[in-house]
Structure formats: structure tokens, C-alpha cells
Design a protein around this motif. Structure first.
Motif, PDB file in Angstrom:
ATOM      1  N   LEU A 157       4.291  -4.356  -4.087  1.00  0.00           N
ATOM      2  CA  LEU A 157       4.233  -3.905  -2.824  1.00  0.00           C
ATOM      3  C   LEU A 157       4.186  -2.428  -2.720  1.00  0.00           C
ATOM      4  CD1 LEU A 157       3.811  -5.073   0.068  1.00  0.00           C
ATOM      5  CD2 LEU A 157       6.213  -4.722   0.394  1.00  0.00           C
ATOM      6  N   GLN A 158       5.127  -1.567  -3.309  1.00  0.00           N
ATOM      7  CA  GLN A 158       5.012  -0.196  -3.336  1.00  0.00           C
ATOM      8  C   GLN A 158       3.608   0.371  -3.727  1.00  0.00           C
ATOM      9  OE1 GLN A 158       8.631   0.340  -5.592  1.00  0.00           O
ATOM     10  NE2 GLN A 158       9.201   1.858  -3.839  1.00  0.00           N
ATOM     11  N   GLN A 159       2.874  -0.321  -4.853  1.00  0.00           N
ATOM     12  CA  GLN A 159       1.723  -0.117  -5.406  1.00  0.00           C
ATOM     13  C   GLN A 159       0.448  -0.199  -4.562  1.00  0.00           C
ATOM     14  OE1 GLN A 159       1.319  -2.324  -8.750  1.00  0.00           O
ATOM     15  NE2 GLN A 159       2.924  -1.367 -10.192  1.00  0.00           N
ATOM     16  N   ARG A 160       0.707  -1.226  -3.712  1.00  0.00           N
ATOM     17  CA  ARG A 160      -0.524  -1.478  -2.867  1.00  0.00           C
ATOM     18  C   ARG A 160      -0.128  -1.053  -1.378  1.00  0.00           C
ATOM     19  NH1 ARG A 160      -2.021  -7.943  -3.243  1.00  0.00           N
ATOM     20  NH2 ARG A 160      -3.361  -7.201  -1.682  1.00  0.00           N
ATOM     21  N   CYS A 161       1.094  -0.973  -1.034  1.00  0.00           N
ATOM     22  CA  CYS A 161       1.152  -0.359   0.556  1.00  0.00           C
ATOM     23  C   CYS A 161       2.642   0.723   0.463  1.00  0.00           C
ATOM     24  CB  CYS A 161       1.679  -1.581   1.233  1.00  0.00           C
ATOM     25  SG  CYS A 161       0.523  -3.032   1.425  1.00  0.00           S
ATOM     26  N   ALA A 166       7.695   2.974   2.476  1.00  0.00           N
ATOM     27  CA  ALA A 166       8.466   4.289   2.749  1.00  0.00           C
ATOM     28  C   ALA A 166       9.131   4.348   4.121  1.00  0.00           C
ATOM     29  CB  ALA A 166       7.401   5.405   2.532  1.00  0.00           C
ATOM     30  N   ALA A 167       8.115   3.489   5.011  1.00  0.00           N
ATOM     31  CA  ALA A 167       8.898   3.242   6.325  1.00  0.00           C
ATOM     32  C   ALA A 167       9.805   2.263   6.348  1.00  0.00           C
ATOM     33  CB  ALA A 167       7.436   2.646   7.428  1.00  0.00           C
ATOM     34  N   CYS A 168       9.795   1.155   5.608  1.00  0.00           N
ATOM     35  CA  CYS A 168      10.916   0.213   5.277  1.00  0.00           C
ATOM     36  C   CYS A 168      12.140   0.915   4.793  1.00  0.00           C
ATOM     37  CB  CYS A 168      10.478  -0.909   4.623  1.00  0.00           C
ATOM     38  SG  CYS A 168       9.306  -1.944   5.140  1.00  0.00           S
ATOM     39  N   ALA A 280       1.046  -8.942   5.574  1.00  0.00           N
ATOM     40  CA  ALA A 280       0.224 -10.014   5.188  1.00  0.00           C
ATOM     41  C   ALA A 280       0.394  -9.832   3.477  1.00  0.00           C
ATOM     42  CB  ALA A 280      -1.127  -9.770   5.613  1.00  0.00           C
ATOM     43  N   VAL A 281      -0.051  -8.454   3.063  1.00  0.00           N
ATOM     44  CA  VAL A 281       0.386  -8.540   1.609  1.00  0.00           C
ATOM     45  C   VAL A 281       1.678  -9.068   0.946  1.00  0.00           C
ATOM     46  CG1 VAL A 281       0.319  -6.645  -0.276  1.00  0.00           C
ATOM     47  CG2 VAL A 281      -1.130  -6.618   1.538  1.00  0.00           C
ATOM     48  N   ALA A 282       2.786  -8.468   1.709  1.00  0.00           N
ATOM     49  CA  ALA A 282       3.769  -9.100   1.243  1.00  0.00           C
ATOM     50  C   ALA A 282       4.065 -10.594   1.090  1.00  0.00           C
ATOM     51  CB  ALA A 282       5.231  -8.447   2.336  1.00  0.00           C
TER      52      ALA A 282
END
Length: 336
Positions: A157-161, A166-168, A280-282
Motif C-alpha cells: 500500500l505504501q508503494q501505491r498510495c 502518510a496521512a494514516c 479501494a486499493v487497500a
């Protein structure tokens, strides 16, 4: 990893490999004549290794052992010598029924209800480090328990979003739940406010919520709307190993009943809305990374709740899977 004495490593359908770990790592008895006393002794002798493997691999599956009853599962859990986390002390919103002091039904929601990925009680200040499952009766069709390595998910998820992640980490998450005035067994989140909070009166409920840092609003029909303080969305289990520790997917997808609307169930800890595309990605990643544990009667699964998420597939027929919680932990509130 070599098998422990008296037991052998098993290969499971769709079992995953991540670096030098298996998900889940699985064991069965070397000797088919192994009885329950032998099993309990084996668990006790290897308790430290089993718990360490829960954390390292995410989950440990035990299959083929003579764990024929809920009571035998209770004995296995006791042999691990972990502190019991009684369900009545939890802030979980699911209706459950105790079978022993340590063991309760995993969920009383109807069989057609799917329960989405989550870390147990990550939406509350109190959560268990371990959750243990046992299959008393396997469903005729369906009813698997999907598991997902949350550290692997978060890395992808870090790679894609990256901005969303960072906000999480910066803001955490805030959850809103409307609890009924009495148990609602038709809902996966139908536990009454009295049982959820361990109180009998409105005054006691308000006092408990204030102590926990919640805000709240009584509804005209006797339900109680509660909003958590900002809670972490990401946990660092060990240096450099972060997990997507939250209830985001479950709340976003499944917190829907006569009282609750998923679109209002979860926001960032600063009150801002979530990025729907990133969510949606998660969800997509959790589906791609899912290992479905297809239950066989007598199966035991040991889970490190900080590392692996779990869910429930819908099913046909009778399905009885019970659970036990251990080692209550307290989350730090997010202040940034």
C-alpha cells in the motif's frame, strides 16, 4: 524451519511464502496415536516457540491433533500460559456467546453475512495481542476464515498510495458506531451498549465513554452513538516492520445495519474524509493477499492479531467456529 519434536510441518492448500516465512505455518502430529494429554504437553513444552512463530509468520495452524471438543481447545489455550482477555471486558461490537471461561463463539451473525478483514478490536483503545480460533463444526459450503498478512499489505500500500499511508500514520483513524439498546443477532455489530461497555445504566455508560475519551450522543430510540478518540491506523510491531493495524476495511465495507451507515463509520483522526481511491486499493490488496483457511473439524489457528487480519466468508449449513483472546493491550491515542 524444522519441525518441533513429535510433530511435522504440513503443507496447506494456498499456503503462502513471504521471504523466509510461511503463512500460515502449519503443524500436525508425527504419531497418529497422539492423545489429548500428549497434545497439551507438546503445546506447553513449545509454547514460547509457538507464540514467537505467531508473530514471525502471522499465524500457526494446528491440524490433525485430537482436539475434538471446545473443552480440548480450552486446554490447548491454557497450555500456552497467556493471560486470558475475557470477551465481556472487551469493547467489541459483535454478539458472542461464551462456551467456557476463555472460549466464545466467533460471531453470531447470520450465515449469509460476510465479515470483512479487520484486526480484532483495533477500533477500540483495548485490543488482544493474540486471537485463537477452533473449528467445532465445519460448514457444508463456504465458511472459510480468510487471513491476510497486514505487514505485507502495508508495504504494498505504501508503494501505491504513499500520501494516504502518510496521512494514516500522521492522523490515525476515528470510528463511529451506533450501538443498540439490546442485542441484535441479525447484525455482525449488534452487541448492545450495555454489554459493549459493561454497564447497566446510561450514567455509567457516559462515565465509561468519557474515561475512554469517546464522544457520544443518545438516540431517540435508545441506541447510543459513540465516536472514538483518534486511534492509530498503523502499528510498528518491531523496528521497521509496520502493519496496517485498524478496522478500516471492515468499517468501510461492512459496518452496515439498521443503525449504521459505512459512509459515516470512519474518518481520519482529524475529522477529514478518507481517500476513497486509496481505500479501494487497500481492499483490493487484502483480497489479493488473502489466504482462505478452509476449516476441518478440530483445526486450531493461533493468530498474532497485530500482524494478521482475519475475516469470514458466508456459508451454507451449520458452522461453529469459536475463539479465545489473550494478552490485552492498550492503544496510544493519536495527538498529531
Amino acid at each position: 524451519m524444522p519441525p518441533m519434536n513429535d510433530c511435522k510441518l504440513l503443507e496447506l492448500d494456498t499456503q503462502q511464502t513471504w521471504d523466509d516465512t510461511r503463512f500460515p505455518i502449519a503443524y500436525g502430529p508425527e504419531n497418529p496415536a497422539m492423545d489429548l494429554n500428549d497434545t497439551v504437553a507438546w503445546v506447553g513444552e513449545n509454547r514460547e516457540s509457538l507464540l514467537q512463530q505467531c508473530t514471525r509468520h502471522g499465524a500457526v495452524a494446528l491440524r490433525g491433533f485430537p482436539t475434538d471438543t471446545v473443552e480440548s481447545f480450552d486446554q490447548v489455550i491454557r497450555a500456552l500460559e497467556v493471560e486470558n482477555f475475557p470477551y465481556e471486558r472487551s469493547l467489541s461490537n459483535a454478539v458472542r456467546i461464551n462456551r467456557t471461561e476463555r472460549v466464545f463463539s466467533a460471531n453470531e451473525a447470520p450465515p449469509e453475512v460476510q465479515i470483512f478483514f479487520h484486526h480484532e478490536m483495533a477500533q477500540t483503545p483495548l485490543y488482544p495481542q493474540y486471537i485463537f480460533f477452533y473449528c467445532e463444526i465445519a460448514a457444508e459450503q463456504g465458511g472459510a476464515t480468510p487471513l491476510c498478512r497486514s505487514d505485507v499489505l502495508y508495504e504494498k500500500l505504501q508503494q501505491r498510495c504513499p500520501d494516504f499511508c502518510a496521512a494514516c500514520e500522521r492522523h490515525g483513524l476515528q470510528y463511529t458506531n451506533v450501538m443498540p439498546g439490546s442485542d441484535d443477532p441479525t447484525s455482525g455489530m449488534g452487541r448492545s451498549w450495555q454489554k459493549t461497555l459493561g454497564v447497566e445504566t446510561r450514567d455509567d455508560a457516559e462515565a465509561r465513554l468519557r474515561t475512554l475519551g469517546y464522544s457520544f450522543l443518545w438516540q431517540d430510540d435508545g441506541c447510543l452513538k459513540a465516536v472514538t478518540p483518534p486511534l492509530p491506523a498503523v502499528m510498528e510491531v518491531s523496528p521497521g516492520r509496520k502493519t496496517f493495524f485498524n478496522q478500516l476495511i471492515a468499517a468501510y465495507c461492512g459496518w452496515k445495519d439498521a443503525r449504521n451507515d459505512p459512509s459515516k463509520a470512519i474518518r481520519f483522526g482529524d475529522g477529514s474524509p478518507l481517500d476513497a481511491d486509496a481505500v479501494a486499493v487497500a481492499i483490493e490488496l487484502s483480497d489479493e493477499l488473502a489466504y482462505d483457511h478452509a476449516w476441518q473439524q478440530g483445526d486450531v489457528v493461533l493468530l498474532d492479531n497485530r500482524v494478521a487480519m482475519h475475516a469470514r466468508r458466508s456459508f451454507v449449513g451449520t458452522r461453529k467456529v469459536v475463539a479465545s483472546l489473550a494478552e490485552m493491550q492498550t492503544q496510544s491515542l493519536v495527538t498529531a
